[in-house]
Design an enzyme around this catalytic site. Structure first.
Site, PDB file in Angstrom:
ATOM      1  N   TYR A 141       0.412  -1.021  -0.109  1.00  0.00           N
ATOM      2  CA  TYR A 141       0.087  -0.057  -0.171  1.00  0.00           C
ATOM      3  C   TYR A 141       0.961   1.274   0.209  1.00  0.00           C
ATOM      4  O   TYR A 141       0.338   2.444  -0.348  1.00  0.00           O
ATOM      5  CB  TYR A 141      -1.586  -0.069   1.191  1.00  0.00           C
ATOM      6  CG  TYR A 141      -2.207  -0.830   1.135  1.00  0.00           C
ATOM      7  CD1 TYR A 141      -2.231  -1.623  -0.033  1.00  0.00           C
ATOM      8  CD2 TYR A 141      -2.885  -1.427   2.531  1.00  0.00           C
ATOM      9  CE1 TYR A 141      -2.754  -2.962  -0.086  1.00  0.00           C
ATOM     10  CE2 TYR A 141      -4.032  -2.020   2.181  1.00  0.00           C
ATOM     11  CZ  TYR A 141      -3.540  -2.922   1.166  1.00  0.00           C
ATOM     12  OH  TYR A 141      -5.022  -3.979   1.281  1.00  0.00           O
ATOM     13  N   LYS A 192       2.920 -15.488   1.488  1.00  0.00           N
ATOM     14  CA  LYS A 192       3.188 -16.500   0.204  1.00  0.00           C
ATOM     15  C   LYS A 192       5.055 -16.753   0.082  1.00  0.00           C
ATOM     16  O   LYS A 192       5.235 -16.052  -1.141  1.00  0.00           O
ATOM     17  CB  LYS A 192       2.727 -15.251  -0.026  1.00  0.00           C
ATOM     18  CG  LYS A 192       2.339 -16.049  -1.673  1.00  0.00           C
ATOM     19  CD  LYS A 192       1.194 -17.285  -1.860  1.00  0.00           C
ATOM     20  CE  LYS A 192       1.045 -17.421  -2.746  1.00  0.00           C
ATOM     21  NZ  LYS A 192       0.485 -18.923  -2.602  1.00  0.00           N
ATOM     22  N   ASP A 224      -3.357 -17.998   1.258  1.00  0.00           N
ATOM     23  CA  ASP A 224      -4.366 -18.929   0.336  1.00  0.00           C
ATOM     24  C   ASP A 224      -4.984 -20.132   1.623  1.00  0.00           C
ATOM     25  O   ASP A 224      -6.170 -20.400   1.524  1.00  0.00           O
ATOM     26  CB  ASP A 224      -4.087 -18.881  -1.266  1.00  0.00           C
ATOM     27  CG  ASP A 224      -2.937 -20.076  -0.681  1.00  0.00           C
ATOM     28  OD1 ASP A 224      -1.736 -20.115  -0.013  1.00  0.00           O
ATOM     29  OD2 ASP A 224      -2.224 -21.074  -2.064  1.00  0.00           O
ATOM     30  N   ASP A 248      -5.106  -6.942   5.666  1.00  0.00           N
ATOM     31  CA  ASP A 248      -6.244  -5.670   5.519  1.00  0.00           C
ATOM     32  C   ASP A 248      -7.522  -7.113   5.073  1.00  0.00           C
ATOM     33  O   ASP A 248      -8.372  -6.972   5.826  1.00  0.00           O
ATOM     34  CB  ASP A 248      -6.097  -5.098   4.830  1.00  0.00           C
ATOM     35  CG  ASP A 248      -7.348  -3.826   3.805  1.00  0.00           C
ATOM     36  OD1 ASP A 248      -7.886  -3.913   4.689  1.00  0.00           O
ATOM     37  OD2 ASP A 248      -6.769  -3.568   2.835  1.00  0.00           O
ATOM     38  N   ASP A 252     -10.472  -8.649   7.764  1.00  0.00           N
ATOM     39  CA  ASP A 252     -12.366  -8.788   7.373  1.00  0.00           C
ATOM     40  C   ASP A 252     -13.012 -10.101   7.584  1.00  0.00           C
ATOM     41  O   ASP A 252     -14.304  -9.973   7.651  1.00  0.00           O
ATOM     42  CB  ASP A 252     -12.074  -7.314   6.352  1.00  0.00           C
ATOM     43  CG  ASP A 252     -11.936  -6.133   6.433  1.00  0.00           C
ATOM     44  OD1 ASP A 252     -12.295  -6.205   7.488  1.00  0.00           O
ATOM     45  OD2 ASP A 252     -12.733  -5.410   5.866  1.00  0.00           O
TER      46      ASP A 252
END
Ligand code: NAD
Length: 362
Positions: A141, A192, A224, A248, A252
């Protein structure tokens, strides 16, 4: 020494939910010897209205000297047409950056009594208690270079950069290990590294930092798989630590396992453990001023503040059990009320706040 809590109600239901949290803090002061002083400040739309900026210099000065910050929520339809740099949400980004709050703590807790509110089967989620630690100020980000460029053949290409320095990984890892030490001492680092070099470095640094916390059982999981495990068997996790974008998304998803936005607190911490505490929901302008909002996420944010910034674990536990008592009593604000469930009563914002205070004092 008296510690200072800066209270920033913000906009919409912010004032109503903060008022209930203040009742709880006042009860801890009067009955349990909590030694704190509350100062009030402005953020978001309320700050823009009063001082022309969502994070004005007056609030910056207050935030610098506070030991912890309690925030309600920001935003409202009346601010939607403002220039981007003075919108209420900019106040949040401003204070996070200003105080270098790089460690975002997002618990997903589901009290047994509310298991029916989840979209998952009750037995999969009842009693869920996960803490997701998300790196908040780095990663893709913020990484440079970023942008949209035109290639030689005239085609446009968008690009962002996923970068983490060792020091950034180290500090979030320390933060996560310290939190694991206060809980069940199990930490799962989510990455990852099978595809991304930056995540190879992430794993390596987390392993290295882990040597300083031999009591914590460290595991690694690809993002994943972590997403799958969160919806398949979420109770396997204690603390999860991950980068900004993965965090993020996963936080959620984890929040929604609990089925209620009005029940989830959060914290953002700096290197020294100073933090800003806030419910994960927004300013809910649709129910503003109606005494309908659920203040429990904000009250549980106070519990997190006591635990992670003010070093008052036993008082934090008192709040947690008072909230549990109130839910066991069947008291529900509209967002967690299911019509026809025996033994439950629909109550207002202030009624449930009063009930938490009564449970604290009993
Ligand atoms: P929201 O979280 O404010 O509301 C979503 C829905 O959940 C609404 O129906 C609302 O009534 C309900 N809700 C939220 N909190 C509740 C509570 N405590 N009790 C009962 N019901 C609750 O999200 P939104 O509607 O997308 O955004 C409204 C405003 O809030 C916007 O201006 C947005 O930018 C802002 N926002 C702020 C934050 C923050 O301050 N951290 C976070 C998200 C959105």
């Amino acid at each position: 020494m008296t510690q200072i809590i800066l209270v920033l109600p913000g906009d919409g239901i912010g004032k109503e939910i903060i008022a209930e949290a203040i009742k709880v803090i006042d009860a801890l002061k009067s009955d349990f010897g909590l030694d704190v002083e509350i100062t009030n400040g402005l953020i978001g739309g309320a700050a823009y209205d009063a001082e022309g900026h969502p994070y004005p210099p007056s609030t910056q000065a207050q935030a610098k000297v506070a030991d912890a910050i309690l925030l309600g929520a920001v935003g409202g339809y009346q601010y939607d047409d403002l220039p981007r740099d003075v919108r209420p949400e900019r106040g949040l980004l401003g204070i996070r950056a200003d105080l270098e709050l790089f460690s975002n703590l997002r618990p997903a807790i589901l009290n047994e009594e509310l298991a029916g509110a989840s979209s998952l089967k009750a037995e999969v989620v009842a009693g869920l208690d996960i803490m997701i630690v998300r790196e908040l100020t780095g990663g893709i980000y913020f990484g440079e270079p970023r942008g949209i460029r035109t290639l030689d053949n005239g085609e446009k290409q968008g690009y962002n950069t996923l970068v983490y320095k060792e020091s950034e990984i180290e500090r979030i890892a320390h933060s996560a290990f310290k939190i694991a030490m206060k809980r069940d001492k199990r930490l799962c680092s989510v990455g990852k590294s099978n595809v991304l070099e930056v995540m190879e470095l992430w794993d390596e640094v987390v392993e290295r930092v882990g040597k300083e916390y031999p009591e914590v059982e460290l595991s690694h999981m690809y993002v994943d798989n972590a997403a799958m495990q969160l919806v398949k068997a979420p109770k396997q996790f204690d603390v999860m630590v991950t980068g900004n974008m993965f965090g993020d998304i996963l936080s959620d998803a984890a929040a929604m396992l609990t089925g209620s936005i009005g029940m989830l607190p959060s914290a953002s911490l700096d290197k020294k453990g100073k933090g800003m505490y806030e419910p994960i929901h927004g300013s809910a302008p649709d129910i503003e001023g109606k005494n309908l909002a659920n203040p429990l996420a904000t009250i549980m944010s106070v519990s997190m503040m006591l635990r992670y910034s003010l070093n008052q674990e036993s008082l934090a536990q008192k709040i947690d059990s008072a909230v549990e008592t109130v839910l066991k009593q069947g008291l529900r604000t509209a967002d967690i009320y299911v019509d026809g469930v025996a033994g439950t009563t629909l109550v207002s914002t202030s009624e449930i706040g009063d009930a938490v205070v009564a449970a604290l004092k009993s």
